[in-house]
Design a protein around this motif. Structure first.
Motif, mmCIF file in Angstrom:
data_model
loop_
_atom_site.group_PDB
_atom_site.id
_atom_site.type_symbol
_atom_site.label_atom_id
_atom_site.label_comp_id
_atom_site.label_asym_id
_atom_site.label_seq_id
_atom_site.Cartn_x
_atom_site.Cartn_y
_atom_site.Cartn_z
ATOM 1 N N TYR A 1 -2.564 -10.203 -1.282
ATOM 2 C CA TYR A 1 -2.544 -9.109 -2.252
ATOM 3 C C TYR A 1 -2.845 -7.786 -1.544
ATOM 4 O O TYR A 1 -2.139 -6.792 -1.744
ATOM 5 C CB TYR A 1 -3.566 -9.390 -3.363
ATOM 6 C CG TYR A 1 -3.840 -8.221 -4.264
ATOM 7 C CD1 TYR A 1 -2.916 -7.825 -5.218
ATOM 8 C CD2 TYR A 1 -5.035 -7.516 -4.175
ATOM 9 C CE1 TYR A 1 -3.170 -6.746 -6.044
ATOM 10 C CE2 TYR A 1 -5.305 -6.448 -4.986
ATOM 11 C CZ TYR A 1 -4.367 -6.051 -5.923
ATOM 12 O OH TYR A 1 -4.632 -4.988 -6.737
ATOM 13 N N LEU A 2 -3.881 -7.755 -0.726
ATOM 14 C CA LEU A 2 -4.254 -6.518 -0.038
ATOM 15 C C LEU A 2 -3.185 -6.093 0.980
ATOM 16 O O LEU A 2 -2.906 -4.898 1.125
ATOM 17 C CB LEU A 2 -5.621 -6.677 0.627
ATOM 18 C CG LEU A 2 -6.805 -6.828 -0.343
ATOM 19 C CD1 LEU A 2 -8.079 -7.135 0.424
ATOM 20 C CD2 LEU A 2 -6.969 -5.587 -1.213
ATOM 21 N N LEU A 3 -2.565 -7.056 1.670
ATOM 22 C CA LEU A 3 -1.477 -6.720 2.592
ATOM 23 C C LEU A 3 -0.280 -6.122 1.848
ATOM 24 O O LEU A 3 0.292 -5.112 2.276
ATOM 25 C CB LEU A 3 -1.026 -7.954 3.369
ATOM 26 C CG LEU A 3 -1.909 -8.428 4.511
ATOM 27 C CD1 LEU A 3 -1.399 -9.765 5.049
ATOM 28 C CD2 LEU A 3 -1.937 -7.407 5.623
ATOM 29 N N ASP A 4 0.095 -6.763 0.726
ATOM 30 C CA ASP A 4 1.221 -6.265 -0.073
ATOM 31 C C ASP A 4 0.908 -4.897 -0.654
ATOM 32 O O ASP A 4 1.763 -4.004 -0.691
ATOM 33 C CB ASP A 4 1.573 -7.247 -1.192
ATOM 34 C CG ASP A 4 2.230 -8.521 -0.678
ATOM 35 O OD1 ASP A 4 2.653 -8.534 0.497
ATOM 36 O OD2 ASP A 4 2.305 -9.500 -1.452
ATOM 37 N N LEU A 5 -0.324 -4.716 -1.101
ATOM 38 C CA LEU A 5 -0.735 -3.440 -1.681
ATOM 39 C C LEU A 5 -0.657 -2.327 -0.633
ATOM 40 O O LEU A 5 -0.141 -1.241 -0.909
ATOM 41 C CB LEU A 5 -2.162 -3.551 -2.250
ATOM 42 C CG LEU A 5 -2.715 -2.299 -2.927
ATOM 43 C CD1 LEU A 5 -1.846 -1.923 -4.131
ATOM 44 C CD2 LEU A 5 -4.159 -2.511 -3.355
ATOM 45 N N ALA A 6 -1.147 -2.592 0.578
ATOM 46 C CA ALA A 6 -1.081 -1.585 1.644
ATOM 47 C C ALA A 6 0.369 -1.244 1.973
ATOM 48 O O ALA A 6 0.712 -0.070 2.203
ATOM 49 C CB ALA A 6 -1.790 -2.101 2.889
ATOM 50 N N ASP A 7 1.242 -2.242 1.941
ATOM 51 C CA ASP A 7 2.658 -2.022 2.230
ATOM 52 C C ASP A 7 3.315 -1.148 1.164
ATOM 53 O O ASP A 7 4.022 -0.189 1.482
ATOM 54 C CB ASP A 7 3.375 -3.370 2.346
ATOM 55 C CG ASP A 7 4.816 -3.232 2.792
ATOM 56 O OD1 ASP A 7 5.098 -2.379 3.659
ATOM 57 O OD2 ASP A 7 5.672 -3.990 2.285
ATOM 58 N N VAL A 8 3.089 -1.447 -0.116
ATOM 59 C CA VAL A 8 3.735 -0.672 -1.186
ATOM 60 C C VAL A 8 3.148 0.728 -1.294
ATOM 61 O O VAL A 8 3.865 1.675 -1.621
ATOM 62 C CB VAL A 8 3.691 -1.410 -2.549
ATOM 63 C CG1 VAL A 8 4.472 -2.686 -2.477
ATOM 64 C CG2 VAL A 8 2.306 -1.626 -3.049
ATOM 65 N N VAL A 9 1.863 0.891 -0.995
ATOM 66 C CA VAL A 9 1.267 2.224 -1.020
ATOM 67 C C VAL A 9 1.902 3.082 0.066
ATOM 68 O O VAL A 9 2.254 4.244 -0.165
ATOM 69 C CB VAL A 9 -0.274 2.152 -0.865
ATOM 70 C CG1 VAL A 9 -0.869 3.513 -0.552
ATOM 71 C CG2 VAL A 9 -0.906 1.581 -2.130
ATOM 72 N N LYS B 1 9.306 3.538 -5.343
ATOM 73 C CA LYS B 1 8.236 3.709 -6.322
ATOM 74 C C LYS B 1 7.827 2.341 -6.810
ATOM 75 O O LYS B 1 8.666 1.473 -7.009
ATOM 76 C CB LYS B 1 8.711 4.577 -7.488
ATOM 77 C CG LYS B 1 9.013 5.999 -7.066
ATOM 78 C CD LYS B 1 9.368 6.853 -8.232
ATOM 79 C CE LYS B 1 9.653 8.255 -7.712
ATOM 80 N NZ LYS B 1 9.710 9.222 -8.748
ATOM 81 N N TRP B 2 6.531 2.153 -6.987
ATOM 82 C CA TRP B 2 6.007 0.863 -7.381
ATOM 83 C C TRP B 2 5.086 1.023 -8.586
ATOM 84 O O TRP B 2 4.502 2.070 -8.831
ATOM 85 C CB TRP B 2 5.188 0.239 -6.234
ATOM 86 C CG TRP B 2 6.028 -0.190 -5.072
ATOM 87 C CD1 TRP B 2 6.348 0.528 -3.978
ATOM 88 C CD2 TRP B 2 6.658 -1.454 -4.912
ATOM 89 N NE1 TRP B 2 7.138 -0.183 -3.135
ATOM 90 C CE2 TRP B 2 7.348 -1.428 -3.686
ATOM 91 C CE3 TRP B 2 6.730 -2.617 -5.681
ATOM 92 C CZ2 TRP B 2 8.080 -2.498 -3.202
ATOM 93 C CZ3 TRP B 2 7.453 -3.678 -5.189
ATOM 94 C CH2 TRP B 2 8.123 -3.619 -3.975
ATOM 95 N N VAL B 3 4.963 -0.077 -9.331
ATOM 96 C CA VAL B 3 3.999 -0.155 -10.426
ATOM 97 C C VAL B 3 3.054 -1.293 -10.084
ATOM 98 O O VAL B 3 3.482 -2.349 -9.644
ATOM 99 C CB VAL B 3 4.710 -0.439 -11.780
ATOM 100 C CG1 VAL B 3 3.708 -0.651 -12.882
ATOM 101 C CG2 VAL B 3 5.666 0.673 -12.109
ATOM 102 N N LEU B 4 1.769 -1.083 -10.334
ATOM 103 C CA LEU B 4 0.766 -2.086 -10.006
ATOM 104 C C LEU B 4 0.297 -2.768 -11.283
ATOM 105 O O LEU B 4 -0.146 -2.113 -12.215
ATOM 106 C CB LEU B 4 -0.406 -1.443 -9.280
ATOM 107 C CG LEU B 4 -1.604 -2.339 -8.975
ATOM 108 C CD1 LEU B 4 -1.198 -3.445 -8.010
ATOM 109 C CD2 LEU B 4 -2.747 -1.529 -8.418
ATOM 110 N N ALA B 5 0.394 -4.100 -11.289
ATOM 111 C CA ALA B 5 -0.166 -4.882 -12.396
ATOM 112 C C ALA B 5 -1.166 -5.839 -11.754
ATOM 113 O O ALA B 5 -0.825 -6.635 -10.898
ATOM 114 C CB ALA B 5 0.914 -5.654 -13.119
#
Length: 185
Positions: free
Chosen positions: A158-166, A175-179
């Motif tokens: 989750y943290l790896l994917d989050l850093a990538d999309v940010v 553009k991304w949406v976070l759920a």
């Protein structure tokens, strides 16, 4: 032909020894084998000569033969070298393909199945070993990035994917949406 003092064979024949080499004859040098002939009293009475041919003709023929042998040997060597390089290159092609595959695995590229695992030689053994490495890498990735209870991605993933999309959002490329859903127990 008379043999007198000063003739190339004179010393050998007078010493009761044979002579092999060039001797003058008809204005040119001839290659000959001369053996002394002794009379009953032990004196040299003549020589038996075996004439081989004109020395310069034999030298020319020898030189032509030498050139032919050198050229033919060189061509045969080049042909053997070319065939050898072709055989070695062909034999190493699977090894080069496996090395490229291993580099792709190390880079994290989607590689597909390992080639040559069906072969029953050293290349096949290497491919089977590489296949085990790929399987272990997949298993380690699963253990590192998924929850054993649910099978879903874990916090690390989750943290790896989050850093990538940010980083993609900040760069303006997507553009991304976070759920966010948190499961406990």
């Amino acid at each position: 032909m008379s043999i007198s003092q000063g003739h190339p064979a004179w010393t050998n024949l007078m010493g009761n020894r044979f002579h092999v080499g060039e001797v003058p004859g008809m204005g040119r040098m001839r290659l000959a084998y001369l053996t002394p002939i002794q009379s009953q009293d032990g004196n040299i009475s003549g020589a038996l000569a075996v004439d081989v041919g004109w020395a310069d003709d034999l030298t020319t023929a020898r030189d032509e033969l030498k050139t032919t042998i050198l050229v033919t040997s060189g061509l045969l060597l080049l042909i053997a070298l070319g065939l050898g390089l072709g055989v070695v290159s062909s034999a190493l092609a699977p090894l080069r393909k496996l090395a490229t595959f291993a580099n792709d695995v190390a880079a994290g590229a989607n590689t597909g199945p390992v080639p040559y695992t069906h072969k029953k030689d050293e290349i096949g053994a290497l491919a089977q070993g590489l296949s085990r490495v790929v399987d272990l890498q997949t298993e380690l990735r699963t253990l590192a990035y998924s929850d054993t209870l649910t099978g879903l991605d874990n916090r690390t993933k989750y943290l790896l994917d989050l850093a990538d999309v940010v980083s993609q959002s900040l760069a303006g490329s997507r553009k991304w949406v976070l759920a966010h859903i948190d499961l406990d127990n």
